[in-house]
Design a protein around this motif. Structure first.
Motif, PDB file in Angstrom:
ATOM      1  N   SER A 188       1.567  -0.390  -9.016  1.00 28.55           N
ATOM      2  CA  SER A 188       0.242  -0.090  -9.558  1.00 28.55           C
ATOM      3  C   SER A 188      -0.838  -0.592  -8.598  1.00 28.55           C
ATOM      4  N   PRO A 189      -2.033   0.010  -8.643  1.00 32.48           N
ATOM      5  CA  PRO A 189      -3.130  -0.481  -7.797  1.00 32.48           C
ATOM      6  C   PRO A 189      -3.436  -1.955  -8.042  1.00 32.48           C
ATOM      7  N   ASP A 190      -3.370  -2.390  -9.303  1.00 32.05           N
ATOM      8  CA  ASP A 190      -3.642  -3.804  -9.615  1.00 32.05           C
ATOM      9  C   ASP A 190      -2.617  -4.719  -8.956  1.00 32.05           C
TER      10      ASP A 190
ATOM     11  N   ALA B 210       0.834  -1.204   0.000  1.00 31.76           N
ATOM     12  CA  ALA B 210       0.000   0.000   0.000  1.00 31.76           C
ATOM     13  C   ALA B 210       0.872   1.258   0.000  1.00 31.76           C
TER      14      ALA B 210
ATOM     15  N   ALA C 276      -3.257  -4.855  -5.184  1.00 33.66           N
ATOM     16  CA  ALA C 276      -4.446  -5.673  -4.903  1.00 33.66           C
ATOM     17  C   ALA C 276      -4.155  -7.158  -5.105  1.00 33.66           C
TER      18      ALA C 276
ATOM     19  N   GLN D 207       2.283   1.702  -3.468  1.00 35.21           N
ATOM     20  CA  GLN D 207       1.258   2.242  -4.363  1.00 35.21           C
ATOM     21  C   GLN D 207       1.118   3.742  -4.150  1.00 35.21           C
ATOM     22  N   ARG D 208       1.106   4.170  -2.876  1.00 34.01           N
ATOM     23  CA  ARG D 208       0.966   5.593  -2.557  1.00 34.01           C
ATOM     24  C   ARG D 208       2.149   6.406  -3.073  1.00 34.01           C
TER      25      ARG D 208
END
Length: 592
Positions: free
Chosen positions: A134-136, A125, A139, A128-129
């Motif tokens: 990437s968000p994908d 996380a 996740a 990503q920030r």
């Protein structure tokens, strides 16, 4: 002593021991398995995701597969950094946060693997920030941890308490918290200077490097389209490495390795259409590759694609080409018909994966997965099965990424127009013939009317320049239209859609007419056919001589010939320049 910085004499891993563990402890062990995939090997991570139900069911075959690869990854990292001076610290991914959870909750409340699993999700996380992941990808990692029956929500210790606990972690250096971060799945690094969580990654710098004081460096991937390939979303390299230094992206590193390779330098003396010795101004494979890269980068920039990946693929696409152009390839393929065949596109991948010998810990150039996949423009089903993940799209009916699609078309634009230019320069083609081609005539007439009396050489240049510009502009307009129509929001969407890069219907027909003219009037010209015949004789004779007596091969190829004689000979011949092949042929076939 366990934990000391000394290599063991022997490691025994008995998979049956895992049957004695409670389910909770088994899941904790899977946290380490997931970690190794996340930091070093996305192909392995995908295997772990696929095998997760069997791992939880304690399937011995599945467990043996993932444990073996996990040991290989850890051993590979530790062998490069025994004293944890840099690379080895990436094995602590998730541990900085995990140790804080263990300490804050009291040891035993959270098991170590549970804390590390949750710590990896927190670290992802954070990445990503910071724009590193990437968000994908974040996740995906979170789902994998959940699938292993591990917690992903941290205890409510509060930010201040978390920071205090991490500041006292054993991995803290001189009071500075050391974060292990991901530059995309499969590519881990330690944080530069121990920035606080959430602090921006300065100017997109990677590999722990900071710009000089007062200098702000641009992140080349900050403004890419959502369907572009990014370094942070890369599936990584076959062999784990520390991230690039000096602010380079992973694909810039790939480009630099290609430029510095021996195979790239040899392109200077390999034929495009005209043999290198026929004139100093004709295109060679090297100048052609540079021209493809220039056109492809311009297209990539307009469409919001990754210019560095595009350039790397353009520069590498002909690394496996034989001497004497396509005539050399056809001759070598005929020689190899009973030994798996020969195709220069597959050979280009073989060059970057195997044949370059420059680095201490691996063969080839160890390029990113996306670069390697994009080099592989076409591939038969049997070869795709042999090559594995890098060729999986041919088995799964997926298209190339857009960066690869536009590079393929840039290659076509470059060689058609520059072959026309060289054909006119050589005198094998005449202007009277060339103006029979509708696309050429359109721009020739424009130049002639705007600049009456201009010298013929300049007229030809301006005409070819106009044709290239027209093709590129049509390609941009048509590709942008298709992107609007299919509205891809990710690389995966691009690969599921029909080919998005292409010409409009009218321009595609004009381009076909240009190719047909070159095939008939230039490539079938009697002087070109004479050179083709000579190339066939040289390649065929060399292959025959070496097959009859592999002892004549240089030492490095002789060693390869012990495993596969024909392929080793093909590797040697394909790597030759025109003049070297001619010299070898003379030495081996002409009596002195």
């Amino acid at each position: 002593m366990i934990g000391a910085f000394y290599q063991p004499k022997l490691v025994v891993a008995d998979i049956a021991t895992l049957n004695t563990l409670p389910d909770r402890e088994l899941s904790c062990g899977l946290a380490e398995i997931i970690k190794h995939g996340a930091i070093a090997d996305t192909v392995y991570l995908a295997d772990v995701e696929r095998l997760m139900p069997r791992l939880l069911a304690r399937d011995p075959v599945a467990l043996a597969q993932v444990v073996a690869r996990s040991c290989e990854i850890k051993a590979g990292i530790v062998s490069q950094d025994e004293k944890e001076a840099g690379l080895r610290a990436t094995l602590n991914f998730g541990h900085t946060f995990g140790h804080a959870i263990e300490a804050g909750m009291g040891y035993g409340q959270w098991l170590h693997g549970e804390a590390v699993g949750c710590g990896m999700v927190i670290a992802a996380a954070l990445c990503q920030r910071m724009g590193r992941l990437s968000p994908d990808a974040a996740a995906r990692l979170k789902k994998t941890v959940i699938d292993a029956h591990l917690p992903v929500l941290p205890p409510k210790l509060g930010v201040q308490r978390f920071m205090e606990l991490m500041a006292h972690d054993k991995k803290t250096s001189a009071g500075t918290i050391q974060y292990v971060l991901l530059n995309g799945l499969g590519a881990a690094s330690t944080s530069p200077g121990g920035r606080s969580p959430g602090a921006p990654n300065p100017a997109g710098m990677r590999g722990g490097a900071r710009p000089p004081q007062g200098i702000t460096m641009r992140d080349p991937e900050a403004t890419l389209a959502p369907y572009a390939v990014t370094s942070t979303g890369s599936r990584g390299r076959e062999h784990p490495e520390s991230p690039p230094s000096g602010g380079r992206t992973e694909f810039q590193r790939d480009r630099d390795r290609i430029i510095h390779s021996a195979a790239f330098r040899r392109l200077e003396y390999k034929t495009q259409v005209f043999v290198n010795t026929e004139g100093d101004l004709y295109r060679t494979r090297l100048t052609h590759s540079l021209e493809v890269a220039q056109i492809a980068r311009s297209i990539a920039r307009y469409l919001g694609l990754n210019e560095e990946l595009t350039e790397a693929v353009a520069l590498a696409h002909d690394l496996g080409h034989t001497p004497f152009g396509h005539a050399g390839q056809d001759a070598l393929h005929a020689c190899m018909k009973d030994h798996g065949g020969f195709e220069h596109n597959l050979q280009s991948l073989r060059v970057v994966d195997v044949l370059e010998e420059k680095y201490a810990t691996f063969d080839g150039l160890n390029l990113c997965f996306e670069t390697r996949e994009s080099i592989l423009k076409h591939c038969s089903t049997p070869n795709a099965r042999l090559l594995g993940p890098v060729a999986a799209r041919f088995l799964e009916n997926r298209r190339p990424v857009l960066e690869a699609q536009i590079t393929n078309l840039a290659d076509e634009i470059a060689y058609n127009n520059h072959d026309m230019d060289d054909g006119l320069r050589s005198g094998l083609l005449t202007l009277e013939q060339a103006v029979e081609v509708p696309l050429f005539k359109r721009h020739f007439d424009r130049v002639y009317n705007q600049h009456p009396g201009l010298a013929q050489r300049r007229v030809v240049h301006e005409t070819v320049r106009g044709v290239i510009n027209a093709l590129v502009m049509d390609l941009l307009e048509e590709t942008a239209r298709r992107i609007r129509e299919y509205n891809p929001s990710s690389v995966a969407d691009v690969q599921k859609a029909p080919l998005l890069a292409g010409f409009g219907e009218e321009m595609a027909e004009l381009n076909r007419a240009l190719k047909q003219f070159l095939r008939k009037s230039l490539y079938q010209h009697y002087q070109v056919l004479r050179a083709t015949r000579k190339a066939d004789l040289v390649i065929t004779d060399l292959f025959t001589v070496f097959m009859q007596d592999p002892r004549l091969l240089p030492p490095q190829f002789k060693a390869r010939a012990e495993k596969d004689t024909a392929r080793a000979i093909a590797d040697y011949i394909a790597g030759m320049t025109d003049r070297y092949a001619t010299q070898e042929h003379k030495k081996l076939t002409v009596p002195t």
